[in-house]
Design a protein around this motif. Structure first.
Motif, PDB file in Angstrom:
ATOM      1  N   SER A  43       0.846  -1.189   0.000  1.00 14.94           N
ATOM      2  CA  SER A  43       0.000   0.000   0.000  1.00 14.94           C
ATOM      3  C   SER A  43       0.882   1.241   0.000  1.00 14.94           C
ATOM      4  O   SER A  43       2.051   1.169   0.378  1.00 14.94           O
ATOM      5  N   PRO A  44       0.325   2.412  -0.358  1.00 20.77           N
ATOM      6  CA  PRO A  44       1.082   3.657  -0.174  1.00 20.77           C
ATOM      7  C   PRO A  44       1.417   3.845   1.307  1.00 20.77           C
ATOM      8  O   PRO A  44       0.581   3.589   2.176  1.00 20.77           O
ATOM      9  N   GLY A  45       2.651   4.253   1.589  1.00 17.92           N
ATOM     10  CA  GLY A  45       2.984   4.591   2.967  1.00 17.92           C
ATOM     11  C   GLY A  45       3.244   3.415   3.885  1.00 17.92           C
ATOM     12  O   GLY A  45       3.233   3.570   5.098  1.00 17.92           O
ATOM     13  N   THR A  49      10.188   2.860   0.808  1.00 18.32           N
ATOM     14  CA  THR A  49      11.380   3.694   0.611  1.00 18.32           C
ATOM     15  C   THR A  49      12.229   3.727   1.884  1.00 18.32           C
ATOM     16  O   THR A  49      13.464   3.664   1.810  1.00 18.32           O
ATOM     17  N   ASP A  71       6.513   5.489  -9.303  1.00 18.63           N
ATOM     18  CA  ASP A  71       5.495   6.330  -8.688  1.00 18.63           C
ATOM     19  C   ASP A  71       4.601   6.886  -9.779  1.00 18.63           C
ATOM     20  O   ASP A  71       5.008   6.966 -10.938  1.00 18.63           O
ATOM     21  N   ILE A  72       3.426   7.310  -9.394  1.00 20.22           N
ATOM     22  CA  ILE A  72       2.531   7.932 -10.364  1.00 20.22           C
ATOM     23  C   ILE A  72       3.066   9.306 -10.743  1.00 20.22           C
ATOM     24  O   ILE A  72       3.114   9.666 -11.917  1.00 20.22           O
ATOM     25  N   GLU A  73       3.469  10.065  -9.743  1.00 16.90           N
ATOM     26  CA  GLU A  73       4.028  11.393  -9.967  1.00 16.90           C
ATOM     27  C   GLU A  73       5.189  11.610  -8.992  1.00 16.90           C
ATOM     28  O   GLU A  73       5.264  10.953  -7.968  1.00 16.90           O
ATOM     29  N   ASP A  77      11.021   9.793  -4.344  1.00 15.25           N
ATOM     30  CA  ASP A  77      11.601   8.580  -3.767  1.00 15.25           C
ATOM     31  C   ASP A  77      13.007   8.339  -4.305  1.00 15.25           C
ATOM     32  O   ASP A  77      13.911   7.960  -3.546  1.00 15.25           O
ATOM     33  N   CYS A  97      -1.361   2.415 -12.346  1.00 15.78           N
ATOM     34  CA  CYS A  97      -1.404   1.987 -10.953  1.00 15.78           C
ATOM     35  C   CYS A  97      -0.367   0.923 -10.614  1.00 15.78           C
ATOM     36  O   CYS A  97      -0.395   0.356  -9.534  1.00 15.78           O
ATOM     37  N   VAL A 123       4.736   1.008  -7.547  1.00 17.41           N
ATOM     38  CA  VAL A 123       3.746   2.024  -7.163  1.00 17.41           C
ATOM     39  C   VAL A 123       3.022   1.547  -5.893  1.00 17.41           C
ATOM     40  O   VAL A 123       2.751   0.362  -5.747  1.00 17.41           O
ATOM     41  N   GLY A 124       2.745   2.452  -4.975  1.00 15.63           N
ATOM     42  CA  GLY A 124       2.041   2.078  -3.748  1.00 15.63           C
ATOM     43  C   GLY A 124       0.623   1.649  -4.045  1.00 15.63           C
ATOM     44  O   GLY A 124      -0.231   2.485  -4.357  1.00 15.63           O
ATOM     45  N   ASN A 125       0.378   0.344  -3.962  1.00 18.17           N
ATOM     46  CA  ASN A 125      -0.910  -0.216  -4.364  1.00 18.17           C
ATOM     47  C   ASN A 125      -0.859  -1.694  -4.015  1.00 18.17           C
ATOM     48  O   ASN A 125       0.000  -2.414  -4.515  1.00 18.17           O
ATOM     49  N   LEU A 126      -1.762  -2.138  -3.167  1.00 19.69           N
ATOM     50  CA  LEU A 126      -1.726  -3.530  -2.709  1.00 19.69           C
ATOM     51  C   LEU A 126      -2.489  -4.465  -3.652  1.00 19.69           C
ATOM     52  O   LEU A 126      -2.599  -5.648  -3.407  1.00 19.69           O
ATOM     53  N   VAL A 127      -3.001  -3.909  -4.768  1.00 21.04           N
ATOM     54  CA  VAL A 127      -3.836  -4.723  -5.649  1.00 21.04           C
ATOM     55  C   VAL A 127      -3.144  -4.970  -6.996  1.00 21.04           C
ATOM     56  O   VAL A 127      -2.638  -6.059  -7.269  1.00 21.04           O
ATOM     57  N   CYS A 128      -3.076  -3.946  -7.830  1.00 17.95           N
ATOM     58  CA  CYS A 128      -2.711  -4.118  -9.240  1.00 17.95           C
ATOM     59  C   CYS A 128      -1.290  -4.644  -9.474  1.00 17.95           C
ATOM     60  O   CYS A 128      -1.086  -5.471 -10.367  1.00 17.95           O
TER      61      CYS A 128
END
Lengths: 226, 226
Positions: A43-45, A49, A71-73, A77, A97, A123-128
């Protein structure tokens, strides 16, 4: 299933098939050079990093490492990693994502060939990201204590597709309704082969074991017929 | 852009167009009934369900509310809401990283028509849900203090598309490297129209203001020509 859903599934199948082929080529190339590539998902956070900063401080006296940041933007990092004296490349997906193997392939042309470790922060994302092989040899999923001990069964694919679970921010557990034993048990119910490490990158707790594990995995990669 | 990427973009455009149409129908129907629909988005573990539990305890003596829960797997969140005496429907997406309007449309057939508030808790994901209108009148993005104050610029779409930012878990700030002023400033740089609330659902801090805001928004919805 309506016709739009069918079309969507066919396109997704093509994308994943193409990604798998490119990932396979990347994995073969990195292994041949004796580089242990690690894909970090969470997940994000969750502390990806910060974990990499702590590993950089520990590994860089004895090993050569580099980091690819997804990252998306923002370039933030990669800047944090470079501030530790480690070469880092930032991929900004501009909305997407997850990282894909072809994005890694493009960056690899610039990455030195004489590395020991290549860390790829997704990218911070626990799914995709779980659906996209990046050519790594090891996949890490991080779960931070503030996220809650109920996440492995709610987001199973990330845990099912990983080799290693890193329970992060263990220094915060005294302030939280977080049952570390439950988090570990649920993750192992989803994927019994997970290696589990509980760490705090801030206090250093558990980092010795994680470092030793990574060094051991790299040695295996360099042993013929391992 | 290669041909696969072009095909992918066309399919995505169709999906989003179709979703927008269905969302518009849902929004019109809910507003006509005077129901304030709120779509809650955030990373996994930012405290969406805990916030809804706290809101349930505050609102249910005076208002009728219901919750639609989105998760990839498990009925857990709906069970937590039902344990508070609130009707709840669980949508399990079986892998999909966000809710879509058509999923909400199917559940709405079972949801009572005489509600004041309908909360929709999206899949825990700070990226994908931002692209999918669910027919809500208000979109909330939650950011919990352990996730870090740098997230709004790294995941801008969720903040850009929301009406309200709820900074959650403010009780943990003393234990964290989290700058609440920076989080707020960055979010407002991404989207200057955001209403910002800082809360701890566990201690109750900031919850009075959030409750008053929701009650006010519902009243506006019921005022003709508001």
């Amino acid at each position: 299933m309506d016709s739009m859903e069918k079309r969507e599934l066919l396109v997704l199948k093509d994308i994943l098939g193409n990604n798998k082929r490119i990932a396979g080529e990347i994995r073969a190339k990195l292994r041949e050079k004796g580089i242990l590539a690690v894909n970090l998902m969470s997940s994000p956070g969750s502390g990806k990093t910060t974990l990499l900063e702590a590993l950089a401080d520990r590994l860089q006296a004895r090993f050569r490492m580099a980091v690819i940041e997804g990252d998306i933007e923002t370039e933030r990092d990669a800047e944090r990693i470079r501030a530790r004296g480690i070469p880092a490349w930032q991929i900004t997906t501009g909305g997407a994502c997850h990282l894909e193997a072809k994005m890694i392939g493009k960056v690899l042309a610039e990455v030195p060939a004489d590395l020991d470790f290549l860390f790829i922060e997704n990218v911070g994302n626990l799914v995709c990201p779980a659906s996209y092989d990046l050519g790594e040899s090891l996949r890490f999923v991080l779960l931070s204590s503030p996220e809650g001990d109920d996440k492995p069964k709610k987001y199973p694919e990330a845990f099912l597709s990983s080799h290693v679970l890193v329970l992060t921010k263990s220094d915060l557990i005294p302030h939280l309704p977080f049952d570390a034993a439950r988090a570990r048990r649920e993750a192992l119910e989803v994927n019994p082969r997970l290696e589990v490490f509980a760490v705090s990158a801030l206090t250093g707790e558990g980092m010795d074991a994680l470092e030793a594990f990574l060094v051991g995995e790299r040695a295996k990669l360099r042993t013929p017929h391992a």
